[in-house]
Design an enzyme around this catalytic site. Structure first.
Site, PDB file in Angstrom:
ATOM      1  N   TYR A 473       0.784  -1.242   0.000  1.00 35.71           N
ATOM      2  CA  TYR A 473       0.000   0.000   0.000  1.00 35.71           C
ATOM      3  C   TYR A 473       0.815   1.291   0.000  1.00 35.71           C
ATOM      4  O   TYR A 473       0.428   2.278   0.618  1.00 35.71           O
ATOM      5  CB  TYR A 473      -0.978   0.033   1.183  1.00 35.71           C
ATOM      6  CG  TYR A 473      -1.542  -1.303   1.568  1.00 35.71           C
ATOM      7  CD1 TYR A 473      -2.211  -2.101   0.630  1.00 35.71           C
ATOM      8  CD2 TYR A 473      -1.421  -1.794   2.854  1.00 35.71           C
ATOM      9  CE1 TYR A 473      -2.734  -3.337   0.974  1.00 35.71           C
ATOM     10  CE2 TYR A 473      -1.943  -3.031   3.211  1.00 35.71           C
ATOM     11  CZ  TYR A 473      -2.591  -3.802   2.265  1.00 35.71           C
ATOM     12  OH  TYR A 473      -3.103  -5.033   2.620  1.00 35.71           O
ATOM     13  N   HIS A 474       1.909   1.346  -0.757  1.00 41.70           N
ATOM     14  CA  HIS A 474       2.730   2.550  -0.785  1.00 41.70           C
ATOM     15  C   HIS A 474       2.992   3.055  -2.205  1.00 41.70           C
ATOM     16  O   HIS A 474       4.152   3.327  -2.563  1.00 41.70           O
ATOM     17  CB  HIS A 474       4.067   2.282  -0.083  1.00 41.70           C
ATOM     18  CG  HIS A 474       3.944   1.843   1.333  1.00 41.70           C
ATOM     19  ND1 HIS A 474       4.899   1.060   1.962  1.00 41.70           N
ATOM     20  CD2 HIS A 474       2.975   2.066   2.253  1.00 41.70           C
ATOM     21  CE1 HIS A 474       4.525   0.827   3.215  1.00 41.70           C
ATOM     22  NE2 HIS A 474       3.358   1.419   3.415  1.00 41.70           N
ATOM     23  N   PRO A 475       1.987   3.230  -3.055  1.00 44.02           N
ATOM     24  CA  PRO A 475       2.255   3.722  -4.414  1.00 44.02           C
ATOM     25  C   PRO A 475       2.731   5.175  -4.400  1.00 44.02           C
ATOM     26  O   PRO A 475       2.199   6.010  -3.665  1.00 44.02           O
ATOM     27  CB  PRO A 475       0.894   3.583  -5.107  1.00 44.02           C
ATOM     28  CG  PRO A 475      -0.103   3.695  -3.992  1.00 44.02           C
ATOM     29  CD  PRO A 475       0.546   3.030  -2.812  1.00 44.02           C
TER      30      PRO A 475
END
Length: 544
Positions: A473-475
């Protein structure tokens, strides 16, 4: 109705909340914030353990999907992002991490003056109120509350001990002088509640007469006008309750929709790769080829262990249900107890080999059996250990699916396109297993689930990673900061060759920081707010 504000902020996520709070602080500027999601006034958001339901709470979560990933054996990945006041800071695991100083020195070295560690550290400190107190590494008095876990699970303590037994250093502060080692995370919580960017910067200021926050307002496009000085952003068109509206900006439009939706909004507005825009039926206004490029993310390999007797972990069982009911009552009445957990309570930063100069792997230890991002109900008890490569080399894109602004974009992180990302992940899995095998954890008799346990050789682990890994969850990176042909914003976060328009969120990161990305996003917004206000002061003086 012809509404005019000084600033229009697109998105009330982590960055947008900071901008709204800071720009409206002195009362001199009229600020309008447009948020597609709704209110955060629900226990799912405010109770830390509510994050367990976030993957299923689609009213709070965009719940996007990637295109099929060649590096993941053709699977489509999951891309959750917050669709609520506070954005992803209202649905994340609340881990407070800044990354490593070298990350930001790297930003500056890529042609971004003012973004080296020495430049950004003061903005981290300004944002922070660390309950441990202020020192050379931590701030107090800022809006963002940072706390130790109120009631760490004994399993998390066991993981730390196992890490020490495996030969890794104990680290009591991942945001201190060194990130390397194993320890408990600090979290963005306060008095047993999630302390999102909305709680920190936005909702305390509802009473400000110069601040308007409109929820349920999905942005369609940025209004662009050709002036004598050049192309200028002058407003934002959005839909709310099925009705189209336009708000105008005297000074600036600030785009803070995140790494997946900010490039989409730019492209829908005619700013982006001209050939691609024509392909999907959008008339190009400004050919900016880097919009949507440079997408990268932390890919996560997940080891899960089953331990039926380990009822101190969270799990579906008669005992687990009883613990949940008791915990819910305690949290409701006193804001204490088991439900103050963030689940991913402990972790580690490790070097994949002795030749690596700084940690390039991160572990998240979760006190529950977590499968498919929590979307799959898993019976019984156990724990999970996540493994990710901190600085992946693979790069992907965000593209328009169509000219329809209500259609979600095509997301292609291009996971594992670079072989080195895969090999580091394999070494990380081997190191995580080494920790899980130590006495502090082994005494619980946990058994790794067969799907991963059967992968033992490097080749088998690599194939298992391709079959099962997904985002943590770190785009970032899709509106990259810099001055090259494929960069989108300059070091002041102004969109190249467009007046009155800045992008302020994780999409501007030239490269991903070494850790969770929420605190760096808040730092960027703190620094950006100062830039915006400084520009306003200079232009006001010039006008006078």
């Amino acid at each position: 109705m012809n509404e005019v504000f000084d600033y229009v902020v697109i998105g009330a996520g982590s960055a947008g909340c900071v901008l709204a709070g800071r720009l409206s602080e002195d009362g001199q500027h009229q600020v309008c914030v447009l948020e597609a999601g709704g209110t955060d006034a629900t226990p799912l958001v405010q109770c830390p353990a509510g994050l367990a339901a976030m993957s299923k709470a689609t009213h709070l979560n965009w719940a996007m999907q990637t295109v099929p990933q060649a590096g993941l054996n053709g699977r489509c990945g999951y891309q959750p992002r917050g669709k609520v006041l506070g954005g992803s800071s209202s649905v994340n695991a609340m881990i407070y991490l800044r990354g490593q100083p070298q990350d930001y020195d790297g930003w500056a070295a890529q042609g971004n003056p003012g973004w080296a560690w020495a430049d950004v550290k003061p903005w981290f400190l300004k944002a922070e109120h660390n309950e441990r107190g202020a020192d050379a590494w931590h701030g107090q008095g800022g809006p963002l509350n940072v706390a130790d876990l109120q009631q760490p699970n004994s399993l998390s303590q066991d993981f730390v001990e196992a890490g020490v037994q495996a030969g890794f250093a104990r680290n009591t502060d991942f945001n201190g002088g060194s990130q390397e080692g194993v320890g408990l995370y600090q979290v963005t919580q306060k008095n047993g509640e999630r302390w999102s960017a909305a709680k920190a910067y936005l909702t305390p200021h509802w009473g400000r007469r110069n601040l308007q926050v409109r929820t349920g307002a999905q942005v369609l496009r940025i209004v662009l006008t050709t002036t004598k000085a050049g192309l200028r952003a002058t407003g934002v068109e959005y839909v709310r309750g099925g009705v189209r509206h336009t708000v105008h900006a005297r000074r600036e439009v600030l785009l803070s929709a995140g790494a997946l939706l900010s490039p989409q909004i730019l492209m829908l507005s005619g700013i982006g790769p001209a050939a691609h825009l024509r392909e999907v039926g959008v008339q190009p206004v400004h050919d900016l080829p880097g919009v949507g490029h440079n997408l990268h993310d932390h890919l996560d390999a997940l080891l899960v262990a089953d331990a039926p007797q380990l009822t101190q972990s969270f799990g579906w069982s008669a005992t687990g249900l009883m613990h949940m009911v008791q915990g819910a009552w305690e949290w409701h009445s006193k804001r204490t107890g088991r439900l103050t957990t963030n689940f991913a309570e402990a972790g580690a930063f490790l070097k994949s080999s002795p030749e690596v100069s700084r940690p390039d792997l991160q572990l998240h230890f979760v006190v529950a059996k977590l499968i498919d991002h929590g979307r799959q109900t898993v019976w019984g008890h156990g724990f999970s250990c996540h493994v990710c490569v901190l600085r992946p080399q693979s790069r992907g894109t965000v593209r328009l699916r169509s000219a329809d602004p209500l259609t979600l974009p095509l997301i292609d992180p291009n996971f594992l396109a670079v072989e080195d990302d895969l090999q580091r992940t394999v070494r990380g899995v081997q190191m995580a297993r080494r920790i899980l095998a130590q006495a502090a954890l082994a005494r619980h008799g946990a058994q790794e689930l067969p799907h991963s346990a059967c992968a033992q050789t490097p080749g088998e682990i690599a194939q298992w990673v391709r079959q099962t890994a997904d985002t943590i969850y770190h785009p970032v990176g899709t509106c990259r900061m810099g001055h090259g042909a494929m960069d989108v914003v300059d070091s002041q976060l102004r969109v190249h060759r467009v007046l009155g328009l800045r992008v302020v969120d994780a999409s501007i990161f030239p490269s991903i920081p070494s850790g969770n990305t929420n605190a760096p996003t808040i730092m960027v917004a703190e620094k950006a707010a100062c830039m915006v206000l400084s520009h306003a002061e200079k232009t006001s003086v010039a006008a006078d």
